[in-house]
Design a protein around this motif. Structure first.
Motif, short mmCIF file in Angstrom:
data_model
loop_
_atom_site.label_atom_id
_atom_site.label_comp_id
_atom_site.label_asym_id
_atom_site.label_seq_id
_atom_site.Cartn_x
_atom_site.Cartn_y
_atom_site.Cartn_z
N GLY A 40 -1.11 14.21 -18.96
CA GLY A 40 -0.79 14.06 -20.38
C GLY A 40 0.68 13.84 -20.64
N SER A 41 1.53 14.10 -19.66
CA SER A 41 2.97 13.91 -19.86
C SER A 41 3.30 12.42 -19.80
CB SER A 41 3.76 14.67 -18.80
OG SER A 41 3.53 14.13 -17.52
N ALA A 42 4.47 12.07 -20.34
CA ALA A 42 4.90 10.68 -20.33
C ALA A 42 5.11 10.20 -18.89
CB ALA A 42 6.19 10.52 -21.14
N ALA A 43 5.64 11.09 -18.05
CA ALA A 43 5.88 10.72 -16.65
C ALA A 43 4.56 10.46 -15.93
CB ALA A 43 6.66 11.82 -15.95
N PHE A 44 3.52 11.26 -16.27
CA PHE A 44 2.22 11.09 -15.64
C PHE A 44 1.64 9.72 -16.00
CE2 PHE A 44 -2.37 11.31 -15.38
CZ PHE A 44 -2.60 12.01 -14.20
N ARG A 45 1.70 9.37 -17.30
CA ARG A 45 1.14 8.08 -17.71
C ARG A 45 1.92 6.92 -17.10
NH1 ARG A 45 1.07 3.77 -20.98
NH2 ARG A 45 -1.00 3.16 -21.77
N GLU A 46 3.22 7.06 -17.00
CA GLU A 46 4.03 6.00 -16.40
C GLU A 46 3.64 5.78 -14.93
OE1 GLU A 46 8.77 5.03 -15.48
OE2 GLU A 46 8.21 6.67 -16.82
N LEU A 97 1.38 11.37 -8.97
CA LEU A 97 0.38 11.83 -9.94
C LEU A 97 -0.07 13.25 -9.64
CD1 LEU A 97 -1.96 8.78 -10.62
CD2 LEU A 97 -0.24 9.78 -12.12
N ARG A 98 -0.21 13.58 -8.37
CA ARG A 98 -0.67 14.92 -8.00
C ARG A 98 0.37 15.99 -8.31
NH1 ARG A 98 -1.07 14.74 -2.59
NH2 ARG A 98 -1.00 12.49 -2.22
N LYS A 99 1.61 15.58 -8.47
CA LYS A 99 2.68 16.54 -8.74
C LYS A 99 3.01 16.67 -10.22
CE LYS A 99 4.90 15.56 -4.28
NZ LYS A 99 6.13 15.01 -3.62
N ILE A 107 0.83 -1.21 0.00
CA ILE A 107 0.00 0.00 0.00
C ILE A 107 0.86 1.26 0.00
CG2 ILE A 107 -0.27 0.25 2.52
CD1 ILE A 107 -3.28 0.83 1.86
N ILE A 108 2.07 1.17 0.57
CA ILE A 108 2.97 2.33 0.55
C ILE A 108 3.37 2.66 -0.88
CG2 ILE A 108 5.28 3.11 1.19
CD1 ILE A 108 4.93 1.67 3.85
N ASN A 109 3.63 1.63 -1.69
CA ASN A 109 3.95 1.88 -3.10
C ASN A 109 2.81 2.58 -3.81
OD1 ASN A 109 6.46 0.67 -2.86
ND2 ASN A 109 5.75 -1.34 -3.54
N ALA A 110 1.59 2.13 -3.55
CA ALA A 110 0.42 2.77 -4.17
C ALA A 110 0.28 4.21 -3.70
CB ALA A 110 -0.84 1.98 -3.84
N VAL A 111 0.50 4.45 -2.41
CA VAL A 111 0.43 5.81 -1.87
C VAL A 111 1.47 6.71 -2.55
CG1 VAL A 111 0.93 7.20 0.18
CG2 VAL A 111 -0.54 5.19 0.36
#
Length: 356
Positions: free
Chosen positions: A242-248, A236-238, A226-230
């Motif tokens: 639409g960016s590649a980093a966001f999708r990853e 994602l909030r940062k 759950i820590i990984n998911a957190v």
């Protein structure tokens, strides 16, 4: 005849002849008994009356312990657990009445918040579950489908605790036997009981230290899911949408949620094969509906497609909100993830929506 004292040559009174008669021996015994009563708080000699009373209570509590077929204390049944809890409370009271120092327990300051709540200070705080762990020392610990075992060091401390536990029980049996035989004097001395209680406390503290620290390490590994998911949700909030980093990061988060679902969602199938493609397809349907293009669907079919897609997106948003909230109180998350009702509820909603 007068004898000179070795100090400054001062004359000393004549020595009284040593009484070698039986009366003299009786007088010495009487004086010794009186001295033992006066200094009953020492670690030698007999018990003071208050000490005898609390040992009697300990012995009575010991007699209520429930044993299993192997002769070990039965701690799994409700009656056995309750009897052991009462015995451990009486054991602590007995040690305090005898004036015994508590074994060093400074290690508790390094415990996690949950365990500091169970062990708030450096007093004994004997717990049945710690004793049970020393009995079940070779049993595997299963958390979220993963198997963990105690280290050889922890097992060694557990064996020492069980040895001290058995020796104390033998002493208490001797005390009770003396009472049953009608003897006015117990068959164990104060020094014997004090040494046994000290040994038990020291071995208990050594095992508790190692065992709890290993439990904390196991729980940290169990919470890693759950820590990984957190952490991915926080990324994602940062990141810019639409960016590649966001999708990853979003792909990684969905993968984490699927893993969590397979481990913690005991109310449904616990599927782990619901991937990012479902979320992307749902978003495509929502975008088309918003633009008036339902992909050839109209009327009730269009509404149904929109509702299903909306449910997928809403379930993902709800999961993200849960992860953002729980990230501020991660130590309150039960390492057995299926025991967290809030997480299970979000996963049930997520699987119901995504598998359609």
């Amino acid at each position: 005849q007068r004898v000179l004292s070795p100090v400054c040559g001062v004359a000393a009174p004549p020595r009284r002849p040593r009484d070698r008669s039986g009366a003299g021996a009786q007088d010495i015994a009487r004086r010794s008994a009186m001295l033992r009563r006066l200094v009953g708080g020492g670690n030698w000699g007999g018990f003071a009356s208050q000490e005898t009373a609390v040992v009697d209570q300990l012995c009575a509590s010991h007699g209520e312990l429930v044993n299993d077929e192997h002769g070990f204390a039965d701690l799994r049944s409700e009656a056995g657990y309750s009897a052991c809890a009462t015995f451990l409370t009486t054991l602590d009271r007995c040690a305090r009445t005898l004036g015994l120092e508590v074994a060093q327990r400074d290690y508790r300051t390094n415990f996690s918040a949950n365990y500091r709540a169970l062990f708030p200070d450096n007093q004994r705080h004997y717990r049945v579950d710690v004793l049970e762990a020393s009995i079940d020392q070779h049993s595997a610990i299963w958390v979220n489908g993963d198997k963990f075992e105690l280290s050889p060091e922890a097992i060694g401390h557990a064996e020492e605790l069980q040895t001290a536990w058995g020796e104390l029980r033998t002493l208490l049996d001797r005390w009770q036997d003396a009472k049953s035989d009608g003897s006015s004097a117990p068959k164990i001395t104060r020094a014997e009981l004090v040494e046994s209680l000290r040994k038990l406390d020291a071995s208990w503290a050594a095992f508790e230290c190692r065992y709890i620290n290993e439990l904390i390490a196991i729980e940290e590994k169990a919470r890693a899911l759950i820590i990984n998911a957190v952490n991915y949700e926080a990324q994602l909030r940062k990141l810019e949408k639409g960016s590649a980093a966001f999708r990853e990061a979003e792909v990684a988060l969905v993968r984490c949620i699927a893993h969590l679902n397979s481990v913690a969602n005991f109310k449904r199938k616990g599927r782990d094969d619901l991937g990012i493609d479902i979320l992307e397809s749902a978003r495509e349907v929502l975008q088309r509906c918003a633009c008036g293009d339902a992909g050839g669907f109209s009327g009730a079919y269009r509404d149904a497609a929109y509702t299903l897609a909306r449910d997928v997106e809403d379930a993902f948003i709800a999961m993200r909100k849960y992860l953002a909230q729980v990230g501020t109180m991660i130590e309150r998350v039960d390492p057995h993830l299926c025991n967290n009702s809030g997480l299970v509820a979000r996963l049930v909603d997520w699987e119901e929506s995504w598998e359609v």
